[in-house]
Design an enzyme around this catalytic site. Structure first.
Site, mmCIF file in Angstrom:
data_model
loop_
_atom_site.group_PDB
_atom_site.id
_atom_site.type_symbol
_atom_site.label_atom_id
_atom_site.label_comp_id
_atom_site.label_asym_id
_atom_site.label_seq_id
_atom_site.Cartn_x
_atom_site.Cartn_y
_atom_site.Cartn_z
ATOM 1 N N ASP A 1 -7.324 -3.117 6.435
ATOM 2 C CA ASP A 1 -6.321 -2.369 5.668
ATOM 3 C C ASP A 1 -4.909 -2.692 6.156
ATOM 4 O OD1 ASP A 1 -5.429 -0.622 3.743
ATOM 5 O OD2 ASP A 1 -5.855 1.188 4.909
ATOM 6 N N GLY A 2 -3.961 -2.580 5.242
ATOM 7 C CA GLY A 2 -2.552 -2.725 5.615
ATOM 8 C C GLY A 2 -1.879 -3.974 5.072
ATOM 9 N N GLY B 1 -0.831 -4.595 2.041
ATOM 10 C CA GLY B 1 0.281 -4.241 1.152
ATOM 11 C C GLY B 1 1.511 -3.860 1.953
ATOM 12 N N TRP C 1 2.209 -4.636 5.017
ATOM 13 C CA TRP C 1 2.702 -5.807 5.763
ATOM 14 C C TRP C 1 3.661 -6.613 4.891
ATOM 15 C CZ3 TRP C 1 2.583 -11.109 5.242
ATOM 16 C CH2 TRP C 1 2.818 -11.863 6.401
ATOM 17 N N HIS D 1 -2.072 -10.006 0.989
ATOM 18 C CA HIS D 1 -3.504 -10.295 0.828
ATOM 19 C C HIS D 1 -3.816 -11.748 1.218
ATOM 20 C CE1 HIS D 1 -4.087 -6.386 -0.777
ATOM 21 N NE2 HIS D 1 -3.497 -6.598 -1.929
ATOM 22 N N GLU E 1 -13.075 1.593 -5.656
ATOM 23 C CA GLU E 1 -11.885 2.351 -6.051
ATOM 24 C C GLU E 1 -10.660 1.451 -6.233
ATOM 25 O OE1 GLU E 1 -14.018 3.376 -3.528
ATOM 26 O OE2 GLU E 1 -14.936 4.729 -4.999
ATOM 27 N N ARG F 1 -5.837 -0.320 -8.978
ATOM 28 C CA ARG F 1 -4.569 -1.022 -8.717
ATOM 29 C C ARG F 1 -4.120 -1.808 -9.949
ATOM 30 N NH1 ARG F 1 -4.686 -2.615 -2.342
ATOM 31 N NH2 ARG F 1 -5.567 -0.632 -1.647
ATOM 32 N N LEU G 1 -23.511 -16.906 13.004
ATOM 33 C CA LEU G 1 -22.804 -15.659 12.658
ATOM 34 C C LEU G 1 -23.187 -15.258 11.248
ATOM 35 C CD1 LEU G 1 -20.505 -13.547 13.356
ATOM 36 C CD2 LEU G 1 -18.981 -15.044 12.059
ATOM 37 N N ARG H 1 -9.591 7.147 8.000
ATOM 38 C CA ARG H 1 -10.668 7.561 7.084
ATOM 39 C C ARG H 1 -11.564 6.348 6.831
ATOM 40 N NH1 ARG H 1 -5.814 7.968 4.422
ATOM 41 N NH2 ARG H 1 -5.318 6.175 3.095
HETATM 42 C C1 IPE Z 1 -10.106 0.456 1.900
HETATM 43 O O1 IPE Z 1 -8.729 0.408 1.882
HETATM 44 C C2 IPE Z 1 -10.682 -0.697 1.143
HETATM 45 C C3 IPE Z 1 -10.468 -2.009 1.728
HETATM 46 C C4 IPE Z 1 -9.912 -2.255 2.892
HETATM 47 C C5 IPE Z 1 -10.953 -3.104 0.946
HETATM 48 P P1 IPE Z 1 -7.858 1.210 0.812
HETATM 49 O O2 IPE Z 1 -6.439 0.947 1.140
HETATM 50 O O3 IPE Z 1 -8.311 0.896 -0.560
HETATM 51 O O4 IPE Z 1 -8.266 2.724 1.120
HETATM 52 P P2 IPE Z 1 -7.462 4.080 0.862
HETATM 53 O O5 IPE Z 1 -7.079 4.093 -0.586
HETATM 54 O O6 IPE Z 1 -6.266 4.036 1.740
HETATM 55 O O7 IPE Z 1 -8.421 5.159 1.248
HETATM 56 C C1 IPE Z 2 -6.263 -3.742 2.259
HETATM 57 O O1 IPE Z 2 -4.882 -3.672 2.237
HETATM 58 C C2 IPE Z 2 -6.824 -4.724 1.267
HETATM 59 C C3 IPE Z 2 -7.411 -4.095 0.085
HETATM 60 C C4 IPE Z 2 -7.634 -2.819 -0.081
HETATM 61 C C5 IPE Z 2 -7.797 -4.990 -0.998
HETATM 62 P P1 IPE Z 2 -4.112 -2.708 1.249
HETATM 63 O O2 IPE Z 2 -3.794 -3.460 0.008
HETATM 64 O O3 IPE Z 2 -4.834 -1.431 1.037
HETATM 65 O O4 IPE Z 2 -2.779 -2.454 2.067
HETATM 66 P P2 IPE Z 2 -1.956 -1.105 2.141
HETATM 67 O O5 IPE Z 2 -2.888 -0.023 2.582
HETATM 68 O O6 IPE Z 2 -1.414 -0.847 0.764
HETATM 69 O O7 IPE Z 2 -0.892 -1.382 3.137
HETATM 70 MG MG MG Z 3 -4.812 0.336 2.019
#
Ligand code: IPE
Ligand code: IPE
Ligand code: MG
Length: 250
Positions: A29-30, A32, A34, A46, A76, A80, A140, A203
């Protein structure tokens, strides 16, 4: 060692150390944030995130990790924008096309979990193709969760069990934990020992709801595109001290 996961610059040995953690699952996660932090479009995050997976995949076996399961797209995430969803699907397809030779050479067996019906047919073909191509590899086990949700997976497994029971393919005995687990997407995988989530969110976001019932969790503030093999090594190092009781008494 004075290390906290918020200090990834700290160094730990990476190569040739078996930390005794067989199955690591990562909620990547993160991406976006970044990109947004740099004034860049989310897809740039991504793309950088996909580069990170390659480094972790290369380093993981030398840390004793035999199973690596990563969350790439949740059930979910369709909420987006179309641009982001299509961009992500393109990144997944390119990753498979460009990495196939290297993954095969590294001895990586690749699998996917999640509901495939909603995916573009070309991407679905690439996924099955690399699963078949790498089926004999053992160094792996890399499993990528695409259009994956723990609840969706459980609902599909329950529906399959109901159908099997109705048709006689399942017996009374299969109406059990083992019978349900055998119909999950993860039937070939051991349960994860450790689930890591990057980006500071604490979470699980519907990842491995059944399988991670007794997993340890590690939450790091590092955004996924900044996550390094060194930080993974530090986290695995810390995991060694944890006592896992699985409900038993001391
Ligand atoms: C969880 O991240 C799904 C993935 C990392 C692929 P999200 O960014 O979608 O989760 P929420 O919306 O913060 O719970
Ligand atoms: C995780 O990064 C990748 C996916 C859920 C596809 P995010 O896209 O959720 O990044 P943030 O949480 O918006 O920073
Ligand atoms: Mg996220």
């Amino acid at each position: 060692m004075a290390f906290t996961t918020s200090d990834p610059s700290d160094r730990a040995p990476v190569s040739g150390v078996d930390y005794g953690v067989g199955h690591v699952a990562i909620i990547m996660d993160g991406n976006g944030r970044w990109a947004t932090n740099r004034g860049w479009p989310r897809l740039a995050g991504h793309r950088k995130g996909a580069e990170r997976i390659k480094e972790i995949v290369r380093a993981a076996p030398d840390m004793g990790v035999r199973w690596l399961t990563v969350y790439a797209f949740s059930t979910e995430n369709w909420k987006r924008s179309t641009e982001e969803v299509l961009g992500l699907m393109g990144i997944f397809a390119r990753y498979i096309e460009r990495e196939a030779d290297e993954l095969a050479a590294l001895g990586v067996r690749m699998r996917f979990i999640g509901e495939r019906g909603r995916l573009d047919s070309r991407l679905a073909r690439l996924m099955s193709g690399i699963e078949e191509r790498t089926a004999g590899n053992t160094r792996l086990n890399l499993t990528v969760a695409i259009n994956y949700g723990g609840r969706n997976e459980l609902a599909r497994a329950a529906a399959r069990l109901a159908r099997d029971f109705a048709s006689g393919a399942a017996t009374e005995e299969d109406l059990s934990e083992a019978g349900l687990a055998a119909r999950l997407d993860t039937v070939a995988l051991p349960d994860p020992d450790l689930v890591i989530r990057t980006s500071g969110e604490t979470r699980t976001s519907n990842f491995l709801a059944w399988q991670a019932a007794y997993a340890e969790y590690e939450f790091t503030p590092t955004l996924w595109p900044d996550f390094t093999p060194q930080e993974l090594a530090h986290i695995l190092d810390g995991f060694g001290g944890r006592e896992r009781r699985f409900g038993g008494a001391k």
